[in-house]
Structure formats: structure tokens, C-alpha cells
Design an enzyme around this catalytic site. Sequence first.
Site, PDB file in Angstrom:
ATOM      1  CG  HIS A  89      -2.009   1.005   1.187  1.00  0.00           C
ATOM      2  ND1 HIS A  89      -1.802   2.371   1.229  1.00  0.00           N
ATOM      3  CD2 HIS A  89      -3.359   0.838   1.075  1.00  0.00           C
ATOM      4  CE1 HIS A  89      -2.965   2.993   1.154  1.00  0.00           C
ATOM      5  NE2 HIS A  89      -3.920   2.095   1.054  1.00  0.00           N
ATOM      6  CD  GLU A 181      14.973  21.941   6.274  1.00  0.00           C
ATOM      7  OE1 GLU A 181      15.543  22.937   5.816  1.00  0.00           O
ATOM      8  OE2 GLU A 181      13.965  22.012   7.008  1.00  0.00           O
TER       9      GLU A 181
END
Length: 297
Positions: A89, A181
Site C-alpha cells: 500500500h 526538510e
Amino acid sequence: MLREMLGCCKVYISEARNKTALEAIERALKPFPPAAIVNKFEDAAYGRVGYTVVSSLANGSSSSLKNAVFAMVKTALDTINLELHCGSHPRLGVVDHICFHPLSQTSIEQVSSVANSLAMDIGSILRVPTYLYGAAEKEQCTLDSIRRKLGYFKANREGHEWAGGFDLEMVPLKPDAGPQEVSKAKGVVAVGACGWVSNYNVPVMSNDLKAVRRIARKTSERGGGLASVQTMALVHGEGVIEVACNLLNPSQVGGDEVQGLIERLGREEGLLVGKGYYTDYTPDQIVERYMDLLNNS
């Protein structure tokens, strides 16, 4: 009044095999009554678990639901490493998706406020890039659009699996909260609010992913199929591929209609289609289960 002022939150976590981590995540909610887990759906092949959390929002109090979900998210990030994860998935993070839904007389604005506040905390405190969607986001952008921009639907491992940490050091789409980030071990989180969504999965007994993808495509609204239905074709163990469906308006298009269309399309492809299943209860059943939990606690 309590019955009429309930909020529901579905929390999808990229883990189904690490029982120690899952038990810790479930314990993390317990200090925040009346929040309670009313359903848990685990799928080992997908490497994914979905929790349905409900709490009272009466008297303007939403802190129990928000704090319970935040504790679950923090524990998941502390105990699960996305770099060690694999499953069939797609996922973008350890905590892949969080969605708030109003129950009974609760408004979408109420749960949107909780979703927005939670997202800000995940971004600022846990330092995970966090994206808002649906009623929780000012432009009402969709979860699907965010996922496509972040490469959600592209498997990165043979056998049509998603494995390892987040591929990029910087997210290409500016998050609504948290840094650009991104930690490979944690990934990113999508948090939203919307009306009720039902998940209905239909197994097709085949290893022909291209054929099942054709079925999935023709079933979805995007592919000219059923209105308000989104689909993916996902490998689900040996010899089975599921058409995983999001029913965005289940009161109008439900599992029976989806089942019938997939069976017809399966016959056209010469494939055997099994009986589909829902991954959660209906809103009324969830309210009933929650009230039973409260009365028996």
C-alpha cells in the site's frame, strides 16, 4: 447532548507487523478520556493499520480528541522507522494520513478546527512536514492532489511494493506546518477534515496487475466510472489484487454499486471477483460502539 457532539478521527499508520509498537500507540491514547479507539483495522500485506478514534466535543472542548491523537502520532514516530517498512500500500510517512469527520450534530467547522490545531502541533513540536487538506485547508485542496505532487502512487520496489524511507531530503511542496526538510525515518503527514468517507476493498483473483488496473480505472470517477469513487489496484498477497476504493459520498454510491460494477468489469476481463468488504463501521455504528464503551468503562 454528548451523543450529538462527537468528533471522529481516523489515523492511518504504516505498520501492521510490529505488535510492540502498535500496543504502545494504543496505550498512548488512554490518558485522554473520553477519547477511545472504536475500531482497529490491520492489514499485514499492506503493512498498514487504521484506527478510528472518537471523543466528545461537547461544551467547546476538543482537547481530548486532539491530545489523544497527538499522543498516538508521537508514539508512532518514536517507535516506527519508515526505512525498515515495506508493504503493498502506498505511504508517505510513518503516520501516513489523519482525517477528522463530524458525527451526528457536530459541524465540519468544529472538526476542521481540531485538525488544523493538531497539524500545527505535529509540524512545530514533532518537526514533521505536515499538509492540510479538505475543510481544514483554506483552498480546500484534496488529499489526492497532495499525494500526486509528492509521488505517493509510484511504487519503488519490485513486486509493486513501497519500501524504505522517504526518498527526498526536502519536500517539493511547501508544507502547511513543519519544516521542508524531511526525515527518511519519519516521512510526512497529511491531516484533513471532510464528510464521511467509506473504504471498500474488492479482491480480484489474479496476478495480472494491468488488467486489474483497467478495472480500477473504469470504476473510478477519474476514469469515467462511478461518481465520488476513487480507486487503486494493489497487490494483496499471492494471487490476489484488490481494487481499493474510497467512497467519498457513500450515501449516494455505496459498496453494492461498486461491487456490481467491478464484477461486471471482471467478467469482461475473464477474471474472478471476490466479495468486497468495508474496513470500518458506519457512522451510526461508530456512535453506538462509542456509547457502549463509555457506558461499560
